[in-house]
Design a protein around this motif. Structure first.
Motif, mmCIF file in Angstrom:
data_model
loop_
_atom_site.group_PDB
_atom_site.id
_atom_site.type_symbol
_atom_site.label_atom_id
_atom_site.label_comp_id
_atom_site.label_asym_id
_atom_site.label_seq_id
_atom_site.Cartn_x
_atom_site.Cartn_y
_atom_site.Cartn_z
ATOM 1 N N LEU A 156 0.938 -1.188 -0.026
ATOM 2 C CA LEU A 156 0.160 -0.014 0.001
ATOM 3 C C LEU A 156 1.046 1.237 0.002
ATOM 4 N N GLY A 157 0.588 2.075 -0.939
ATOM 5 C CA GLY A 157 1.375 3.391 -1.007
ATOM 6 C C GLY A 157 2.520 3.335 -2.157
ATOM 7 N N VAL A 158 2.912 2.359 -2.630
ATOM 8 C CA VAL A 158 3.502 2.085 -3.838
ATOM 9 C C VAL A 158 2.789 2.989 -5.060
ATOM 10 N N LYS A 159 3.832 3.693 -5.875
ATOM 11 C CA LYS A 159 3.164 4.280 -7.026
ATOM 12 C C LYS A 159 2.962 3.272 -8.099
ATOM 13 N N ALA A 160 1.597 3.324 -8.564
ATOM 14 C CA ALA A 160 1.180 2.632 -9.616
ATOM 15 C C ALA A 160 0.468 3.493 -10.688
ATOM 16 N N GLN A 161 0.480 2.826 -12.035
ATOM 17 C CA GLN A 161 -0.112 3.628 -12.926
ATOM 18 C C GLN A 161 -1.577 4.146 -12.794
ATOM 19 N N ALA A 162 -2.128 5.418 -12.870
ATOM 20 C CA ALA A 162 -3.346 5.937 -12.820
ATOM 21 C C ALA A 162 -4.294 5.296 -13.621
ATOM 22 N N SER A 163 -5.314 4.616 -13.046
ATOM 23 C CA SER A 163 -6.299 3.911 -13.882
ATOM 24 C C SER A 163 -7.458 3.627 -12.851
ATOM 25 N N ASP A 164 -8.707 2.949 -13.257
ATOM 26 C CA ASP A 164 -9.722 2.380 -12.561
ATOM 27 C C ASP A 164 -9.238 0.965 -11.868
ATOM 28 N N ILE A 165 -9.479 1.052 -10.563
ATOM 29 C CA ILE A 165 -9.220 -0.089 -9.822
ATOM 30 C C ILE A 165 -10.546 -0.832 -9.215
ATOM 31 N N ASN A 166 -10.291 -2.085 -8.660
ATOM 32 C CA ASN A 166 -11.533 -2.583 -8.034
ATOM 33 C C ASN A 166 -11.172 -2.777 -6.538
ATOM 34 N N ILE A 167 -12.225 -2.350 -5.727
ATOM 35 C CA ILE A 167 -12.237 -2.639 -4.332
ATOM 36 C C ILE A 167 -13.238 -3.761 -4.008
ATOM 37 N N SER A 168 -12.840 -4.796 -3.239
ATOM 38 C CA SER A 168 -14.084 -5.529 -2.963
ATOM 39 C C SER A 168 -13.679 -6.072 -1.532
ATOM 40 N N PHE A 169 -14.934 -6.813 -1.243
ATOM 41 C CA PHE A 169 -14.572 -7.347 0.540
ATOM 42 C C PHE A 169 -15.013 -9.017 0.269
ATOM 43 N N GLU A 170 -14.302 -9.676 1.056
ATOM 44 C CA GLU A 170 -14.404 -11.077 1.362
ATOM 45 C C GLU A 170 -15.867 -11.162 2.221
ATOM 46 N N ASP A 171 -16.276 -12.138 2.110
ATOM 47 C CA ASP A 171 -17.673 -12.363 2.621
ATOM 48 C C ASP A 171 -17.225 -12.977 4.156
ATOM 49 N N THR A 172 -17.859 -12.144 5.147
ATOM 50 C CA THR A 172 -17.536 -12.492 6.541
ATOM 51 C C THR A 172 -18.809 -12.626 7.070
ATOM 52 N N ASN A 173 -18.496 -13.138 8.492
ATOM 53 C CA ASN A 173 -19.655 -13.458 9.436
ATOM 54 C C ASN A 173 -19.251 -12.727 10.708
ATOM 55 N N GLY A 174 -20.354 -12.139 11.206
ATOM 56 C CA GLY A 174 -20.166 -11.220 12.261
ATOM 57 C C GLY A 174 -20.086 -9.730 12.332
ATOM 58 N N GLY A 175 -20.303 -9.117 10.824
ATOM 59 C CA GLY A 175 -20.314 -7.645 10.922
ATOM 60 C C GLY A 175 -20.546 -7.427 9.359
ATOM 61 N N ASN A 176 -20.565 -5.841 9.290
ATOM 62 C CA ASN A 176 -20.612 -5.424 7.968
ATOM 63 C C ASN A 176 -19.594 -4.577 7.401
ATOM 64 N N GLU A 177 -19.182 -4.659 6.332
ATOM 65 C CA GLU A 177 -17.871 -3.781 5.887
ATOM 66 C C GLU A 177 -18.182 -2.854 4.788
ATOM 67 N N TYR A 178 -17.706 -1.600 4.859
ATOM 68 C CA TYR A 178 -17.874 -0.936 3.458
ATOM 69 C C TYR A 178 -16.682 0.158 3.683
ATOM 70 N N PHE A 179 -16.591 0.966 2.762
ATOM 71 C CA PHE A 179 -15.584 1.864 2.783
ATOM 72 C C PHE A 179 -16.136 3.372 2.248
ATOM 73 N N THR A 180 -15.671 4.423 2.405
ATOM 74 C CA THR A 180 -16.121 5.894 1.956
ATOM 75 C C THR A 180 -15.000 6.453 1.296
ATOM 76 N N TYR A 181 -15.423 7.310 0.197
ATOM 77 C CA TYR A 181 -14.040 8.293 -0.344
ATOM 78 C C TYR A 181 -14.763 9.510 -1.060
ATOM 79 N N VAL A 182 -14.031 10.281 -1.420
ATOM 80 C CA VAL A 182 -14.379 11.531 -1.709
ATOM 81 C C VAL A 182 -14.274 11.622 -3.466
ATOM 82 N N ASN A 183 -15.367 11.683 -4.237
ATOM 83 C CA ASN A 183 -15.027 11.752 -5.850
ATOM 84 C C ASN A 183 -14.578 13.073 -5.972
ATOM 85 N N SER A 184 -14.484 13.008 -7.464
ATOM 86 C CA SER A 184 -14.046 14.538 -8.170
ATOM 87 C C SER A 184 -14.804 15.493 -8.004
ATOM 88 N N GLU A 185 -16.070 15.213 -7.737
ATOM 89 C CA GLU A 185 -16.969 16.313 -7.526
ATOM 90 C C GLU A 185 -16.961 16.899 -6.033
#
Length: 217
Positions: free
Chosen positions: A13-42
């Motif tokens: 994490l933190g190593v420079k890579a070529q800018a492009s669309d990337i995919n973020i996903s979550f493994e199915d887990t038991n015991g909780g719920n997961e999500y993420f937030t981010y600020v878009n270009s607007e």
């Protein structure tokens, strides 16, 4: 699971890579719920359960659970390699390539055993067991020239979360097995049988000679 011990198969994490669309996903887990937030270009704060975002985006991961479970840690996966990201249920990171995040939970009467490679860097696997039980002695990654010799901690009567790393021993057999695999194929196999045949012939010849000498006396 397969990965090369002691060598990184992916950028951290933190190593420079070529800018492009990337995919973020979550493994199915038991015991909780997961999500993420981010600020878009607007400038809008977006909440997501996974999907495509731009590379070099700062995201905040959230793992929520109820009173029956406790949060253990976040694991992130790139390719075939896994690492512990954080033991905090809310953590911010900048993502630069595809990631799979997994939030690990355990019930209050359970223990988590985390198995690391011999560098204590990469996660081989984790097991959730009841307190007082014996954790499974799982297989470790193959390390050329070495044989797996268990784990760094006793796996019996586990009463709390523990982290263990793979232990190895260098042996003549393991070096021979890993660095001379072709020896067991083709000509090598024929040579083995030839050598064994010669030794058997010499041994039988010696026995017959001794028997003959004894008979003469």
């Amino acid at each position: 699971m397969a990965f090369l011990v002691g060598m990184s198969l992916f950028n951290e994490l933190g190593v420079k890579a070529q800018a492009s669309d990337i995919n973020i996903s979550f493994e199915d887990t038991n015991g909780g719920n997961e999500y993420f937030t981010y600020v878009n270009s607007e400038g809008e704060t977006i909440t997501s359960n996974g999907g495509k975002i731009s590379s070099d985006t700062a995201i905040t991961l959230y793992a929520n659970t109820d009173s029956e479970y406790r949060f253990i840690y976040w694991i992130y996966t790139v390719g075939n390699s896994k690492k512990v990201l954080s033991k905090k249920n809310i953590v911010s990171v900048t993502v630069k390539q595809d990631y799979v995040f997994e939030a690990v939970y355990a019930k209050n009467d359970e223990c988590v055993v985390t198995y690391y490679d011999n560098t204590f860097k990469y996660v081989v696997d984790y097991k959730i067991i009841n307190k007082g039980e014996t954790a499974p002695n799982i297989d470790a990654p193959i390390l050329k020239g070495y044989s797996h010799d268990g784990w760094s901690e006793d796996l019996e009567n586990i009463t709390q979360d523990i982290e263990v790393c793979a232990q190895y021993n260098a042996t003549v057999w393991s070096v021979f097995r890993d660095y001379c695999p072709d020896f067991f194929k083709g000509l090598g196999l024929t040579l083995i049988f030839s050598v064994i045949s010669v030794f058997l012939a010499l041994f039988l010849g010696a026995v017959l000679c001794l028997a003959k000498v004894s008979g003469i006396k």
